[in-house]
Design a protein around this motif. Structure first.
Motif, PDB file in Angstrom:
ATOM      1  N   PHE A   1      77.216  59.818   4.041  1.00 45.93           N
ATOM      2  CA  PHE A   1      75.910  60.437   4.300  1.00 45.93           C
ATOM      3  C   PHE A   1      76.244  61.998   4.560  1.00 45.93           C
ATOM      4  O   PHE A   1      75.469  62.868   4.119  1.00 45.93           O
ATOM      5  CB  PHE A   1      74.980  59.931   5.357  1.00 45.93           C
ATOM      6  CG  PHE A   1      73.656  60.447   5.316  1.00 45.93           C
ATOM      7  CD1 PHE A   1      72.821  60.810   4.215  1.00 45.93           C
ATOM      8  CD2 PHE A   1      72.703  60.436   6.708  1.00 45.93           C
ATOM      9  CE1 PHE A   1      71.427  61.392   4.316  1.00 45.93           C
ATOM     10  CE2 PHE A   1      71.674  61.058   6.737  1.00 45.93           C
ATOM     11  CZ  PHE A   1      70.897  61.403   5.783  1.00 45.93           C
TER      12      PHE A   1
ATOM     13  N   LYS B   1      71.505  58.855  -0.706  1.00 49.83           N
ATOM     14  CA  LYS B   1      70.132  58.106  -0.494  1.00 49.83           C
ATOM     15  C   LYS B   1      69.540  58.041  -1.785  1.00 49.83           C
ATOM     16  O   LYS B   1      68.671  57.054  -1.969  1.00 49.83           O
ATOM     17  CB  LYS B   1      69.110  59.051   0.465  1.00 49.83           C
ATOM     18  CG  LYS B   1      69.622  59.418   1.766  1.00 49.83           C
ATOM     19  CD  LYS B   1      69.893  57.976   2.405  1.00 49.83           C
ATOM     20  CE  LYS B   1      68.618  57.378   2.831  1.00 49.83           C
ATOM     21  NZ  LYS B   1      69.002  56.129   3.528  1.00 49.83           N
ATOM     22  N   GLU B   2      69.999  58.481  -3.044  1.00 49.87           N
ATOM     23  CA  GLU B   2      69.578  58.227  -4.268  1.00 49.87           C
ATOM     24  C   GLU B   2      69.976  56.959  -4.761  1.00 49.87           C
ATOM     25  O   GLU B   2      69.157  55.996  -5.412  1.00 49.87           O
ATOM     26  CB  GLU B   2      70.209  59.053  -5.399  1.00 49.87           C
ATOM     27  CG  GLU B   2      69.670  60.641  -5.248  1.00 49.87           C
ATOM     28  CD  GLU B   2      70.523  61.497  -5.939  1.00 49.87           C
ATOM     29  OE1 GLU B   2      71.271  60.990  -6.834  1.00 49.87           O
ATOM     30  OE2 GLU B   2      70.018  62.618  -5.985  1.00 49.87           O
TER      31      GLU B   2
ATOM     32  N   HIS C   1      60.595  55.318   4.098  1.00 43.78           N
ATOM     33  CA  HIS C   1      62.145  55.171   3.806  1.00 43.78           C
ATOM     34  C   HIS C   1      62.838  54.118   4.588  1.00 43.78           C
ATOM     35  O   HIS C   1      62.663  54.121   5.749  1.00 43.78           O
ATOM     36  CB  HIS C   1      62.698  56.597   3.791  1.00 43.78           C
ATOM     37  CG  HIS C   1      62.174  57.642   2.803  1.00 43.78           C
ATOM     38  ND1 HIS C   1      62.675  57.659   1.501  1.00 43.78           N
ATOM     39  CD2 HIS C   1      61.476  58.591   2.818  1.00 43.78           C
ATOM     40  CE1 HIS C   1      62.238  58.687   0.637  1.00 43.78           C
ATOM     41  NE2 HIS C   1      61.364  59.263   1.712  1.00 43.78           N
TER      42      HIS C   1
ATOM     43  N   GLN D   1      69.492  54.456  -2.538  1.00 41.65           N
ATOM     44  CA  GLN D   1      68.556  53.511  -1.823  1.00 41.65           C
ATOM     45  C   GLN D   1      68.332  52.319  -2.253  1.00 41.65           C
ATOM     46  O   GLN D   1      68.373  51.029  -1.587  1.00 41.65           O
ATOM     47  CB  GLN D   1      67.537  54.207  -0.857  1.00 41.65           C
ATOM     48  CG  GLN D   1      66.857  53.472  -0.048  1.00 41.65           C
ATOM     49  CD  GLN D   1      65.649  54.094   0.589  1.00 41.65           C
ATOM     50  OE1 GLN D   1      65.907  54.757   1.392  1.00 41.65           O
ATOM     51  NE2 GLN D   1      64.517  53.631   0.257  1.00 41.65           N
TER      52      GLN D   1
ATOM     53  N   SER E   1      77.486  63.674   1.613  1.00 49.72           N
ATOM     54  CA  SER E   1      76.444  63.764   0.087  1.00 49.72           C
ATOM     55  C   SER E   1      75.135  63.685   0.301  1.00 49.72           C
ATOM     56  O   SER E   1      74.438  63.773  -0.521  1.00 49.72           O
ATOM     57  CB  SER E   1      76.964  62.305  -0.667  1.00 49.72           C
ATOM     58  OG  SER E   1      76.762  61.145   0.268  1.00 49.72           O
ATOM     59  N   ALA E   2      74.771  63.529   1.537  1.00 50.53           N
ATOM     60  CA  ALA E   2      73.303  63.544   1.762  1.00 50.53           C
ATOM     61  C   ALA E   2      72.382  62.856   0.854  1.00 50.53           C
ATOM     62  O   ALA E   2      72.332  61.570   0.768  1.00 50.53           O
ATOM     63  CB  ALA E   2      72.853  65.156   2.034  1.00 50.53           C
ATOM     64  N   SER E   3      71.632  63.597  -0.081  1.00 50.37           N
ATOM     65  CA  SER E   3      70.694  62.903  -0.766  1.00 50.37           C
ATOM     66  C   SER E   3      71.247  62.155  -1.795  1.00 50.37           C
ATOM     67  O   SER E   3      70.788  61.363  -2.482  1.00 50.37           O
ATOM     68  CB  SER E   3      69.795  63.916  -1.401  1.00 50.37           C
ATOM     69  OG  SER E   3      70.466  64.947  -2.146  1.00 50.37           O
ATOM     70  N   VAL E   4      72.598  62.457  -2.198  1.00 48.32           N
ATOM     71  CA  VAL E   4      73.290  61.716  -3.247  1.00 48.32           C
ATOM     72  C   VAL E   4      73.477  60.247  -2.899  1.00 48.32           C
ATOM     73  O   VAL E   4      73.242  59.476  -3.762  1.00 48.32           O
ATOM     74  CB  VAL E   4      74.656  62.643  -3.758  1.00 48.32           C
ATOM     75  CG1 VAL E   4      75.356  61.767  -4.755  1.00 48.32           C
ATOM     76  CG2 VAL E   4      74.379  63.989  -4.121  1.00 48.32           C
TER      77      VAL E   4
END
Length: 360
Positions: A40, A48-49, A251, A51, A43-46
């Motif tokens: 996390f 969370k994609e 989320h 999930q 890569s952050a949102s990468v």
């Protein structure tokens, strides 16, 4: 036995007889959590994609472990969140059966709402008390712990199967937090309508994750009202207004739910048959020895079915002395609660017994 204890560093420092308060965090779960947060971080949102994929895998792992179809598994952060969401989905007023002095997170939410409450007493004849109360009051739902948190009194799964057959219209809502992870449990064969559990105790999943198992016949009887973006995300929540989605708004935390999946896989690798056998050995030995020393309530000694949780006679001085000996337990009710899981040993119980004898 060393193999069963491997991966729990706490056991090197303490005689840990306190799973009923907080389960141990396995090294494998810790390693997953480190790797997840590192991913996390970089890569952050990468991350969370993914999930939806992660939560689908967790749901399927939970379903397989407890023999419940994944489309009937809801992922919740803890028992209380799931239970309160469920209660809000029941029409009011309704009649409720509770067990007197059951875990506050069960009784308080029911008592705080517009339900008419009746109670079964905890004593040597708990099963008979439940049966009599069900026949007399004909409640719309019965909410209860499979294992009582103060003294470890346990309702057998066979009894629950039997009593559910006698009262098919009553919704049976079971708290499995002090039970699941101690023996093989196949939800679909029990006939129970709902089982809700946090995972930080006997499942060793850490905090912030839990789940609900639903019988396929219960969805029309409960109308949960929560809704959010997450309610429609994932393989098993494809349509608007789906049932489990109303328990999963917003989320979801892939760190904590991923921890649950790793923990369940560790139990599977260890072998639930081995875990059940070790827990049975420990509770049989402990009950015999505690009974010989007169440390248990009389009605607990009389009962055939019991868990590996025991409330032994002892005051604040004894509790502090146990802690000075690095024996970890909890003060609950009028005594000291000790609890043994599969990574515990007979030798650890014997150490406790020696300390108790030295203080008499």
């Amino acid at each position: 036995m060393d193999k069963l204890r491997k991966g729990f560093p706490v056991l090197k420092n303490y005689t840990y007889l306190n799973t009923a308060a907080s389960g141990l965090l396995p090294e494998k779960v810790f390693e997953f959590r480190q790797d997840h947060d590192l991913d996390f971080l970089v890569s952050a949102s990468v991350l969370k994609e993914k999930q939806g994929e992660v939560l689908t895998e967790v749901r399927e792992t939970v379903g397989k472990f407890f023999n419940c179809a994944p489309e009937r598994v809801a992922l919740v952060p803890n028992f209380s969140y799931g239970f309160n969401t469920l209660l809000e989905g029941l029409e009011k007023p309704k009649k409720a059966l509770l067990i007197k002095n059951d875990y506050p997170s069960i009784n308080w939410p029911v008592e705080s709402r517009n339900f008419k409450c009746f109670y079964a007493e905890i004593d040597a004849h708990l099963e008979d008390n439940i049966r009599v109360a069900l026949r007399k009051h004909q409640p719309d739902f019965f909410a209860f712990s499979i294992v009582q948190y103060i003294n470890g009194v346990k309702l057998s799964i066979e009894f629950l199967k039997e009593i559910k057959k006698e009262f098919p219209e009553t919704i049976f809502i079971a708290d499995g937090t002090q039970f699941l992870g101690t023996e093989i449990f196949e939800f679909d064969s029990t006939g129970l309508d709902v089982v809700i559990s946090s995972s930080y105790k006997w499942l060793n999943g850490g905090y912030g994750n839990g789940f609900i198992l639903f019988n396929e016949n219960v969805t029309g009887k409960i109308q949960p009202k929560h809704l959010g973006f997450g309610s429609l995300q994932g393989k098993y929540k494809a349509h608007e207004g789906n049932f489990i989605g109303k328990f999963e708004p917003g989320h979801q935390d892939t760190l904590n739910y991923g921890s649950l999946s790793v923990a369940l896989k560790l139990l599977q690798t260890t072998g639930m048959d081995k875990i059940e056998a070790q827990v049975q050995k420990l509770k049989d030995f402990s009950k015999e020895k505690f009974s010989e020393l007169g440390l248990l309530e009389d009605f607990v000694v009389e009962r055939k079915e019991h868990s590996s949780i025991f409330n032994i006679k002892g005051d604040d001085k004894l509790f502090k002395f146990l802690r000075s000996e690095n024996i970890i337990a909890s003060q609950r009710g009028a005594g000291i609660r000790v609890s043994m899981h599969y990574f515990n040993t007979v030798e650890e119980v014997e150490k406790l017994l020696q300390v108790l004898k030295s203080r008499r």
